[in-house]
Every structure is written in structure tokens, then in C-alpha cells.
Write a protein that holds these residues in place. Structure first.
Motif, PDB file in Angstrom:
ATOM      1  N   PHE A 194       0.831  -1.200   0.000  1.00  0.00           N
ATOM      2  CA  PHE A 194       0.000   0.000   0.000  1.00  0.00           C
ATOM      3  C   PHE A 194       0.871   1.259   0.000  1.00  0.00           C
ATOM      4  CE2 PHE A 194      -3.265  -2.878   1.635  1.00  0.00           C
ATOM      5  CZ  PHE A 194      -4.413  -2.404   1.010  1.00  0.00           C
ATOM      6  N   VAL A 195       0.384   2.303  -0.663  1.00  0.00           N
ATOM      7  CA  VAL A 195       1.046   3.608  -0.640  1.00  0.00           C
ATOM      8  C   VAL A 195       0.574   4.340   0.613  1.00  0.00           C
ATOM      9  CG1 VAL A 195       1.536   5.725  -1.925  1.00  0.00           C
ATOM     10  CG2 VAL A 195       1.074   3.600  -3.159  1.00  0.00           C
ATOM     11  N   ILE A 196       1.019   3.837   1.751  1.00  0.00           N
ATOM     12  CA  ILE A 196       0.669   4.427   3.043  1.00  0.00           C
ATOM     13  C   ILE A 196       1.880   4.285   3.956  1.00  0.00           C
ATOM     14  CG2 ILE A 196      -1.809   3.952   2.841  1.00  0.00           C
ATOM     15  CD1 ILE A 196      -1.434   1.524   4.643  1.00  0.00           C
ATOM     16  N   ALA A 197       1.815   4.917   5.104  1.00  0.00           N
ATOM     17  CA  ALA A 197       2.920   4.877   6.056  1.00  0.00           C
ATOM     18  C   ALA A 197       2.580   4.148   7.339  1.00  0.00           C
ATOM     19  CB  ALA A 197       3.382   6.305   6.393  1.00  0.00           C
ATOM     20  N   ASP A 198       1.284   3.872   7.541  1.00  0.00           N
ATOM     21  CA  ASP A 198       0.874   3.349   8.841  1.00  0.00           C
ATOM     22  C   ASP A 198      -0.387   2.504   8.700  1.00  0.00           C
ATOM     23  OD1 ASP A 198      -0.842   3.948  11.591  1.00  0.00           O
ATOM     24  OD2 ASP A 198       1.312   3.757  11.946  1.00  0.00           O
ATOM     25  N   PRO A 258       5.322  -3.774   3.625  1.00  0.00           N
ATOM     26  CA  PRO A 258       3.912  -3.749   3.214  1.00  0.00           C
ATOM     27  C   PRO A 258       3.373  -2.333   3.039  1.00  0.00           C
ATOM     28  CG  PRO A 258       4.082  -4.284   5.535  1.00  0.00           C
ATOM     29  CD  PRO A 258       5.473  -4.256   5.008  1.00  0.00           C
ATOM     30  N   PHE A 259       3.950  -1.378   3.796  1.00  0.00           N
ATOM     31  CA  PHE A 259       3.547   0.026   3.710  1.00  0.00           C
ATOM     32  C   PHE A 259       4.693   0.790   3.031  1.00  0.00           C
ATOM     33  CE2 PHE A 259       1.278  -0.890   7.974  1.00  0.00           C
ATOM     34  CZ  PHE A 259       0.288  -1.586   7.304  1.00  0.00           C
ATOM     35  N   LEU A 260       4.493   1.156   1.792  1.00  0.00           N
ATOM     36  CA  LEU A 260       5.598   1.615   0.958  1.00  0.00           C
ATOM     37  C   LEU A 260       6.055   3.041   1.258  1.00  0.00           C
ATOM     38  CD1 LEU A 260       4.325  -0.134  -2.252  1.00  0.00           C
ATOM     39  CD2 LEU A 260       6.470  -0.640  -1.077  1.00  0.00           C
ATOM     40  N   LEU A 261       5.303   3.775   2.076  1.00  0.00           N
ATOM     41  CA  LEU A 261       5.760   5.091   2.510  1.00  0.00           C
ATOM     42  C   LEU A 261       6.520   5.012   3.830  1.00  0.00           C
ATOM     43  CD1 LEU A 261       2.723   7.395   1.591  1.00  0.00           C
ATOM     44  CD2 LEU A 261       4.764   6.838   0.240  1.00  0.00           C
ATOM     45  N   ALA A 321      10.213  -2.893   7.756  1.00  0.00           N
ATOM     46  CA  ALA A 321      10.012  -4.142   7.016  1.00  0.00           C
ATOM     47  C   ALA A 321       9.743  -5.252   8.030  1.00  0.00           C
ATOM     48  CB  ALA A 321      11.211  -4.470   6.145  1.00  0.00           C
ATOM     49  N   PHE A 322       9.279  -6.380   7.511  1.00  0.00           N
ATOM     50  CA  PHE A 322       8.970  -7.515   8.375  1.00  0.00           C
ATOM     51  C   PHE A 322      10.238  -8.232   8.821  1.00  0.00           C
ATOM     52  CE2 PHE A 322       4.627  -7.984   6.227  1.00  0.00           C
ATOM     53  CZ  PHE A 322       3.951  -7.475   7.308  1.00  0.00           C
TER      54      PHE A 322
END
Length: 460
Positions: A286-290, A449-452, A457-458
Motif C-alpha cells: 500500500f502507498v501508506i505509512a501506517d 507492506p507500507f511503501l511510505l 520491514a517484516f
């Protein structure tokens, strides 16, 4: 469940290796390849092989000649004696002198582009007779795949163009048999294992793909165009073995596969894929940070999809080993990432080489054993209804102590990269990687998973 132990946390990114030069295949490797094919064809009782190629389906041809006929068709006829004949169209005649194995050249303008000159027109039937095929009893036809249907005679399914098969039938009374398995079958195909020179040759592409992916992930921001990401997923003028994917939001609008001028928006899903000979890198997130920015209907995305997937990738890496039947690895992934619940349906792992997908020994009840020298793609593709997908496809190879020693001696810089990658996977990602699993790409199991949230990372 192991996914309960997965953490999304700040960690350093893997090292990005730049200025890694391509490694050409040696004459000794090409002779070894030819001898492997001759051994297998003689064991199977073939008098000759007719090996087809075009730009998209040239791997078996290129395995011996070192080139594909680009925008034309081509044939390589390999006699059990070792004599080889190349039948080429107008624009590839010059390549015969560059073939990595000696070939006798024959010209077939039928293989040329539409409306090109047809001088020296000779029927394929005549060319085949001149090559001596009319005197043979059993001929193997090699396209680009063997068939594994359960309700058909796979030996009689041919993926060569009809006009070529028809000419063979008209010019010889020999038994024609699909013989692609001699090259790509996961159990004994000539191409499914690689020596140290081939590992080095293909690592160039795997390293390049993962470097491109890391750059593209670092460039993800709202407002950037898909095409800008797509440009980052290309590198060094190299041929890409898959369609480049840089797709934000809704995919396949108007049946389009390719990056467009669409600008990324915060909250969108994003998929990115690139591949060169030897390796593919793919990411979806996702293009999100959180986590708070996840769509309302996917608030549990991490626990429902992403963490179980990462746990499966980690378990794949910790479980795979030389000598394991492919069916055992398939059953293991079925156990840790239930197929019915997570919706994957392809092989969770396959071989790669000049093609992104060569074949796969990993399928239900497969008795094909995993061998030293295999290059494998981690390829688990979950599809959970109502949820965005997730991916971290990368390339590894299996190498016993002898092959590792050969790599270390012949290619010390490559070996240093392998050690760096292995250390990162073990010490940063906390995945218990066996010594016989050698990472060919920089971003094996590295998943944001959150690309911003570019620092997160996991880890296990």
C-alpha cells in the motif's frame, strides 16, 4: 502460528550492489551444455533434435547457440553424433558464425519478417532432407515446453508452428516426439542445474532486478507517475524477461498491462515487478505509512494477509534443501499457508534461467528432487477476496559444498555478495537460512507492506 511472531519494525535496508558486470558463459560451459544434451538424447533414443526458437521462446535454442533469432524464427538441428545445423531467416544469417557451438548454416527466408525478400527460397522439406532427417527413425521436437496434461498424449503435443511440424511430417517417416523435457524437466533436464559459471552469469540479472526494485520502492511517493517507477525498474539496457509492472490502484483498466502517466495517490495499492535473465523481483503493498491508513474493509490486512505470507516465505527459505522432493516443499507450504484460505493456486516455487519460468519441480506429490545448481524463484501468490495482495518474489540457488567452493574460487566478488546477503537474512530478518541456500538477489525476503514507511520491514 508463526505469523504471530512477525514484527513490522525499523530495520536497515539490504545492501544494493552496483557496478556488477555481466559474466559471459565460457567455452567450457557451452561444451558442457552440449554434452549434457547429447547424453540425454542418446539415453532417450533420439537420432536428432529439432530445436525451435523465436524471440519469446528461444531459451532451449540459446542454451546451445548463445543467441535467439530475435524477430524471426529459427531452428537448430542437433544430430546424436554432435553435428549441428542452424536454419535461419534473412536477418539472422550473420549469427551463425557467432554461434557458441559450431553449426552448418542453411537459409530459410520463410523464417523472415512479412514481405522481406524471398531469394534463395527452398522448401523446409528440402532443407530437412539435406540435413539427413529423412534417414532417421526417431526425432525429438523441442519448442519451449513439455506438456503435463492428464488426458492427452503429451509426447504428441507440439508447440512449434504448424508449417514446421507439417514439413517434418512430409519429409521424414521418423517418429516425432516432444522432447522439451530433455532440457527443462525438473528431474533430469539439462538446463535445470547450473555450474559456477552459469550461477555467476544469472546472478547478474537477479542482482540487477533486486537493485531496481529497491530503487523503485525508495522512490514511491504520492504524485509520482507509474512510468517514472517503470523507468527505475529497467536497467543497463538489459532485456527484461517479463512485462514491467508499476500499477497503482485499479489494475488492467482497458486491458492495459503497462505503466501509464497515472500518478500514485496515498492509500492506493501498488504492484511492481521486473525481471532479467536469472531473476525476478516483485512487490505489492500500500502507498501508506501506517496501519491506520488501511482501507476500512482491510484494517486487518497485516494479520489476515501480509504476516501469514511473510511467515510462509520465511518458512520456505528455512525448509528448502538439496535432496528434498518437490512434493514435500509443496505440502509444507500448503500446511503453513493453507491453499483454500489464502487462495494461491500456482506452484509455490519454480526454476528460472534465461526465462523467468523454466519449469517447476514443486507440485502436488512431485517426486522430482531439488538439486545442487538449481536456481529457484520464491513464487507464492496469495489471493484473498476483498484484500490487496502481497508479494516478495526473489531468486535463490541451491549449492552443495563443492559448488559453493567452486563459486568462491572462480568468482570471489560474487561469493562476497552471497555472504553479505546471507548474513542480512539471518541477522537482520532473523530467518534461519541453511548454508546450501545461496541468495542471488539483494532483497530476498525483504518486504515493506507500507511503501511510505521506508524504514520498516517484516522480521521473524
Amino acid at each position: 502460528m508463526r505469523s504471530m511472531m512477525i514484527q513490522l519494525q525499523p530495520i536497515p535496508a539490504p545492501r544494493h550492489f552496483t557496478d556488477v558486470p555481466p559474466v559471459l558463459l565460457t567455452d567450457a560451459t557451452l561444451l558442457e551444455r552440449k554434452n549434457k544434451v547429447l547424453t540425454r538424447m542418446n539415453e532417450a533414443g533420439f537420432d536428432a533434435l529439432v530445436i525451435y526458437a523465436d524471440k519469446e521462446h528461444g531459451g532451449n535454442f540459446e542454451y546451445l547457440t548463445g543467441f535467439v533469432p530475435r524477430f524471426e524464427e529459427g531452428l537448430l538441428i542437433l544430430d546424436k553424433s554432435g553435428a549441428a545445423t542452424a536454419i535461419l531467416g534473412n536477418e539472422n544469417l550473420k549469427m551463425a558464425q557467432h554461434s557458441r557451438i559450431p553449426v552448418t548454416l542453411k537459409h530459410c527466408p520463410l523464417f523472415s519478417l512479412p514481405n522481406q525478400p524471398m531469394e534463395n527460397e527452398t522448401s523446409l522439406e528440402t532443407l530437412f532432407s539435406e540435413t539427413g532427417l529423412h534417414r532417421l527413425n526417431r526425432i525429438g521436437l523441442v519448442g519451449w515446453k513439455m506438456f503435463t496434461a492428464t488426458r492427452a498424449d503429451n509426447t504428441q503435443l507440439f508447440d512449434l508452428p504448424y508449417f514446421i511440424v507439417e514439413a517434418l511430417k512430409n519429409s521424414t517417416g521418423a517418429q516425432l516426439v516432444n522432447a522439451a523435457h530433455l532440457f527443462i524437466c525438473g528431474d533430469n533436464g539439462a538446463r535445470v542445474t547450473n555450474n559456477e559459471n552459469e550461477i555467476a552469469h544469472y546472478e547478474y540479472g537477479a542482482n540487477l532486478a533486486s537493485g531496481c526494485m529497491l530503487q523503485a520502492m525508495n522512490a514511491v511517493e504520492p504524485g509520482i507517475r507509474e512510468t517514472e517507477l517503470g523507468a527505475l525498474l529497467a536497467a543497463e539496457g538489459q532485456y527484461q524477461t517479463v512485462v514491467t509492472i508499476a500499477a497503482a490502484g485499479q489494475r488492467f483498466e482497458k486491458a492495459n498491462f503497462y505503466p501509464t502517466y497515472k500518478k500514485l495517490e496515498r492509500g492506493q495499492p501498488l504492484s511492481m515487478t521486473t525481471a532479467f535473465k536469472g531473476g525476478l523481483s516483485s512487490r505489492t503493498g500500500f502507498v501508506i505509512a501506517d496501519e491506520s491508513e488501511l482501507p476500512e474493509a482491510q484494517k486487518d490486512y497485516l494479520d489476515r494477509v501480509a504476516k501469514p505470507y511473510f511467515a510462509a516465505v520465511a518458512s520456505w527459505l528455512e525448509t528448502i534443501r538439496i535432496g528434498m522432493p518437490g512434493g514435500e516443499l509443496y505440502a509444507h507450504i500448503e500446511q503453513v499457508l493453507n491453499k483454500a484460505q489464502y487462495g494461491w493456486h500456482l506452484n509455490p516455487g519454480h526454476l528460472s534461467a534465461d526465462e523467468e519460468w523454466l519449469s517447476s519441480p514443486v507440485y502436488p506429490h512431485s517426486a522430482e528432487t531439488l538439486k545442487s545448481g538449481m536456481i529457484l524463484q520464491i513464487d507464492i501468490i496469495p489471493s484473498v477476496p476483498g484484500y490487496t495482495g502481497v508479494s516478495a518474489e526473489e531468486s535463490i540457488a541451491l549449492a552443495d559444498a563443492a559448488l559453493q567452493s567452486n563459486i568462491q574460487t572462480a568468482y570471489p566478488a560474487l561469493w562476497a555478495r552471497i555472504v553479505t546477503r546471507r548474513t542480512y537474512i539471518r541477522e537482520v530478518l532473523k530467518i534461519k537460512l541453511a548454508d546450501e541456500v545461496i541468495p542471488l538477489s539483494n532483497t530476498v525476503a525483504y518486504l515493506r507492506p507500507f511503501l511510505l514507511a521506508k524504514e520498516k520491514a517484516f522480521t521473524c
